[in-house]
Design a protein around this motif. Sequence first.
Motif, PDB file in Angstrom:
ATOM      1  N   ALA A   1       3.319  91.829  22.534  1.00 42.42           N
ATOM      2  CA  ALA A   1       3.672  90.405  22.562  1.00 42.42           C
ATOM      3  C   ALA A   1       3.050  89.786  23.804  1.00 42.42           C
ATOM      4  O   ALA A   1       2.642  90.497  24.728  1.00 42.42           O
ATOM      5  N   VAL A   2       2.988  88.447  23.801  1.00 44.98           N
ATOM      6  CA  VAL A   2       2.404  87.738  24.943  1.00 44.98           C
ATOM      7  C   VAL A   2       3.510  87.497  25.974  1.00 44.98           C
ATOM      8  O   VAL A   2       4.506  86.836  25.662  1.00 44.98           O
ATOM      9  N   PRO A   3       3.349  88.005  27.206  1.00 42.20           N
ATOM     10  CA  PRO A   3       4.380  87.756  28.210  1.00 42.20           C
ATOM     11  C   PRO A   3       4.474  86.266  28.535  1.00 42.20           C
ATOM     12  O   PRO A   3       3.468  85.594  28.726  1.00 42.20           O
ATOM     13  N   GLY A   4       5.720  85.732  28.556  1.00 42.02           N
ATOM     14  CA  GLY A   4       5.929  84.333  28.896  1.00 42.02           C
ATOM     15  C   GLY A   4       5.857  83.435  27.679  1.00 42.02           C
ATOM     16  O   GLY A   4       5.905  83.895  26.539  1.00 42.02           O
ATOM     17  N   SER A   5       5.708  82.126  27.950  1.00 36.58           N
ATOM     18  CA  SER A   5       5.701  81.124  26.877  1.00 36.58           C
ATOM     19  C   SER A   5       4.289  80.555  26.727  1.00 36.58           C
ATOM     20  O   SER A   5       3.358  81.008  27.383  1.00 36.58           O
ATOM     21  N   ALA A   6       4.175  79.523  25.896  1.00 35.91           N
ATOM     22  CA  ALA A   6       2.869  78.885  25.716  1.00 35.91           C
ATOM     23  C   ALA A   6       2.421  78.173  26.995  1.00 35.91           C
ATOM     24  O   ALA A   6       1.252  77.810  27.143  1.00 35.91           O
ATOM     25  N   ARG A   7       3.344  77.959  27.927  1.00 38.28           N
ATOM     26  CA  ARG A   7       2.973  77.307  29.194  1.00 38.28           C
ATOM     27  C   ARG A   7       2.474  78.311  30.237  1.00 38.28           C
ATOM     28  O   ARG A   7       1.972  77.932  31.283  1.00 38.28           O
ATOM     29  N   HIS A   8       2.652  79.598  29.960  1.00 42.26           N
ATOM     30  CA  HIS A   8       2.253  80.606  30.957  1.00 42.26           C
ATOM     31  C   HIS A   8       0.744  80.865  30.923  1.00 42.26           C
ATOM     32  O   HIS A   8       0.142  80.886  29.858  1.00 42.26           O
ATOM     33  N   TRP A   9       0.205  81.079  32.110  1.00 48.39           N
ATOM     34  CA  TRP A   9      -1.218  81.425  32.212  1.00 48.39           C
ATOM     35  C   TRP A   9      -1.432  82.404  33.348  1.00 48.39           C
ATOM     36  O   TRP A   9      -0.561  82.575  34.218  1.00 48.39           O
ATOM     37  N   LEU A  10      -2.577  83.059  33.320  1.00 47.10           N
ATOM     38  CA  LEU A  10      -2.994  83.950  34.393  1.00 47.10           C
ATOM     39  C   LEU A  10      -4.308  83.357  34.908  1.00 47.10           C
ATOM     40  O   LEU A  10      -5.373  83.613  34.330  1.00 47.10           O
ATOM     41  N   PRO A  11      -4.235  82.512  35.941  1.00 48.05           N
ATOM     42  CA  PRO A  11      -5.466  81.859  36.401  1.00 48.05           C
ATOM     43  C   PRO A  11      -6.499  82.889  36.863  1.00 48.05           C
ATOM     44  O   PRO A  11      -6.139  83.867  37.520  1.00 48.05           O
ATOM     45  N   VAL A  12      -7.743  82.668  36.495  1.00 49.53           N
ATOM     46  CA  VAL A  12      -8.806  83.608  36.884  1.00 49.53           C
ATOM     47  C   VAL A  12      -9.944  82.866  37.584  1.00 49.53           C
ATOM     48  O   VAL A  12     -10.028  81.636  37.553  1.00 49.53           O
ATOM     49  N   VAL A  13     -10.805  83.649  38.208  1.00 49.06           N
ATOM     50  CA  VAL A  13     -12.018  83.110  38.838  1.00 49.06           C
ATOM     51  C   VAL A  13     -13.089  84.197  38.715  1.00 49.06           C
ATOM     52  O   VAL A  13     -12.772  85.387  38.812  1.00 49.06           O
ATOM     53  N   SER A  14     -14.328  83.789  38.498  1.00 51.19           N
ATOM     54  CA  SER A  14     -15.382  84.809  38.388  1.00 51.19           C
ATOM     55  C   SER A  14     -15.744  85.288  39.788  1.00 51.19           C
ATOM     56  O   SER A  14     -15.670  84.532  40.762  1.00 51.19           O
ATOM     57  N   VAL A  15     -16.146  86.551  39.874  1.00 54.58           N
ATOM     58  CA  VAL A  15     -16.432  87.123  41.190  1.00 54.58           C
ATOM     59  C   VAL A  15     -17.636  86.436  41.840  1.00 54.58           C
ATOM     60  O   VAL A  15     -17.690  86.305  43.073  1.00 54.58           O
ATOM     61  N   ASP A  16     -18.580  85.943  41.027  1.00 47.98           N
ATOM     62  CA  ASP A  16     -19.756  85.298  41.639  1.00 47.98           C
ATOM     63  C   ASP A  16     -19.398  83.936  42.232  1.00 47.98           C
ATOM     64  O   ASP A  16     -19.835  83.589  43.335  1.00 47.98           O
ATOM     65  N   TYR A  17     -18.548  83.159  41.517  1.00 51.05           N
ATOM     66  CA  TYR A  17     -18.083  81.894  42.103  1.00 51.05           C
ATOM     67  C   TYR A  17     -17.327  82.198  43.393  1.00 51.05           C
ATOM     68  O   TYR A  17     -17.536  81.555  44.425  1.00 51.05           O
ATOM     69  N   LEU A  18     -16.455  83.202  43.328  1.00 49.17           N
ATOM     70  CA  LEU A  18     -15.610  83.517  44.489  1.00 49.17           C
ATOM     71  C   LEU A  18     -16.443  83.850  45.728  1.00 49.17           C
ATOM     72  O   LEU A  18     -16.212  83.288  46.803  1.00 49.17           O
ATOM     73  N   VAL A  19     -17.425  84.740  45.578  1.00 50.00           N
ATOM     74  CA  VAL A  19     -18.162  85.122  46.798  1.00 50.00           C
ATOM     75  C   VAL A  19     -19.056  83.982  47.287  1.00 50.00           C
ATOM     76  O   VAL A  19     -19.317  83.863  48.480  1.00 50.00           O
ATOM     77  N   THR A  20     -19.485  83.121  46.373  1.00 55.16           N
ATOM     78  CA  THR A  20     -20.269  81.969  46.834  1.00 55.16           C
ATOM     79  C   THR A  20     -19.367  81.043  47.643  1.00 55.16           C
ATOM     80  O   THR A  20     -19.741  80.583  48.732  1.00 55.16           O
ATOM     81  N   MET A  21     -18.157  80.800  47.139  1.00 56.36           N
ATOM     82  CA  MET A  21     -17.208  79.960  47.885  1.00 56.36           C
ATOM     83  C   MET A  21     -16.896  80.594  49.252  1.00 56.36           C
ATOM     84  O   MET A  21     -16.889  79.920  50.280  1.00 56.36           O
ATOM     85  N   ILE A  22     -16.677  81.915  49.250  1.00 57.59           N
ATOM     86  CA  ILE A  22     -16.354  82.604  50.514  1.00 57.59           C
ATOM     87  C   ILE A  22     -17.485  82.402  51.540  1.00 57.59           C
ATOM     88  O   ILE A  22     -17.236  82.062  52.698  1.00 57.59           O
ATOM     89  N   THR A  23     -18.727  82.601  51.103  1.00 56.71           N
ATOM     90  CA  THR A  23     -19.825  82.506  52.077  1.00 56.71           C
ATOM     91  C   THR A  23     -20.060  81.056  52.503  1.00 56.71           C
ATOM     92  O   THR A  23     -20.376  80.800  53.659  1.00 56.71           O
ATOM     93  N   CYS A  24     -19.874  80.113  51.586  1.00 51.47           N
ATOM     94  CA  CYS A  24     -20.053  78.696  51.971  1.00 51.47           C
ATOM     95  C   CYS A  24     -19.055  78.304  53.054  1.00 51.47           C
ATOM     96  O   CYS A  24     -19.425  77.745  54.086  1.00 51.47           O
ATOM     97  N   VAL A  25     -17.780  78.605  52.835  1.00 49.96           N
ATOM     98  CA  VAL A  25     -16.776  78.152  53.811  1.00 49.96           C
ATOM     99  C   VAL A  25     -16.859  78.949  55.109  1.00 49.96           C
ATOM    100  O   VAL A  25     -16.590  78.430  56.185  1.00 49.96           O
ATOM    101  N   ALA A  26     -17.279  80.224  54.998  1.00 52.20           N
ATOM    102  CA  ALA A  26     -17.324  81.075  56.201  1.00 52.20           C
ATOM    103  C   ALA A  26     -18.278  80.519  57.257  1.00 52.20           C
ATOM    104  O   ALA A  26     -18.020  80.627  58.449  1.00 52.20           O
TER     105      ALA A  26
END
Length: 354
Positions: free
Chosen positions: A220-245
């Motif tokens: 079964a799906v944990p939670g209700s139709a309002r539940h989500w598991l927010p994700v981010v791609s690893v390439d976006y993440l490391v680009t954001m990390i290096t930009c802000v760093a």
Amino acid sequence: MSVECFVTGGSGFVGQHLLARLTATGHKTWVLMRSPENIERLREQVGRLGGNPASIHAVEGDISREGLGLSEADRQCVSSVAVVFHLAAQFTWGLTMERAREVNVQGALRVARLAASQHIRLLMVGGYMLQNLTHLAHVGVDVECPENTNWPLVYERVGGYEGSKLESHFAVIRYMQEADADYTIVHPATVCGHSESGHILEGQPLAELIRNLAQGRFKAVPGSARHWLPVVSVDYLVTMITCVAFDPSMANRQVLALNEGTPNLQRMLAQLATTLEVKAPRRHVAIGLLKWLLTIPGLAARFAISTESLNFIQTQRFDMNYSKQLERKYQLTHPDLARTLEKTVRYVKGYLPN
Ligand SMILES: NC(=O)c1ccc[n+]([C@@H]2O[C@H](COP(=O)([O-])OP(=O)(O)OC[C@H]3O[C@@H](n4cnc5c(N)ncnc54)[C@H](OP(=O)(O)O)[C@@H]3O)[C@@H](O)[C@H]2O)c1
């Protein structure tokens, strides 16, 4: 401009991609390694991910040791870096509070001390739950006055990993403020694979979710139709990390790295299931009930699910205005999520037993 960097957690999933990005853009990088004899393997891997293996150098150490266990010579090497990237963490469910504190809280403080003592910018990777103020209040974190938080109680409620990520965040900020030192924090959502290759390491929460779905463990799906598991791609993440760093204006700032276009959990599971060619669960089960069921001996192991992981499935929506402002500044966009998830599934399928 090419500068020198110091990275903890470089052998981990996000760390490997960060090393690839840093070295591909010309930065010489020192990596803290508990097992420096693995440096050749790490170099090869970073090379496969598009980095420059020749720019990676190991320094032996462990964040759970005083002074990170660095030799005097390695300390000297590290003193010339422009940014300390702190990613190392014991990232597993079921950690005791003592162990989680020793590595994730005291370890983060040791890294912060090193950065502050050398006047080096600290880039720390937190987690998106730190931006969910409702959740923080619910589990007992006093955001206004973190030192008033009853941390053992928080650990009891959320488990060792998350408890230590929450505690280390506030402890490091406090330390850096008292030391008048510079920090920047990036809070990733659950990290999915690379948008082109789908690369993700085994054991990552999203890879485990895909494995469970493939093996028919999602009834079964944990939670209700309002539940989500927010994700981010690893390439976006490391680009954001290096930009802000490397951005001077990001001193003492925090940013969320999260794709707000992530569908609800039911739709995400359906998408993943289509690529896996398995049936997706349709019925919902309340998270509270599921947590209770998992206390029945044997059930957590049978369904390969930990109650701790369920805390990351939530209904909270986040204020993404600041992240969007930075995306415009750095000309950064999230890769197409449906395609990224499909690539991630195909990658994970490669290491699942037939
Ligand atoms: N992946 C996600 O979905 C996610 C989401 C939100 C936040 N984060 C955060 O992002 C960071 C990176 O996560 P990840 O997924 O890349 O983790 P990971 O793949 O589990 O890698 C963890 C890294 O930490 C290192 N490490 C563990 N204990 C250490 C110690 N005592 N001393 C030195 N190094 C140690 C490991 O080195 P060894 O090779 O020696 O084991 C490894 O390089 C973590 O801070 C995590 O909390 C991750």
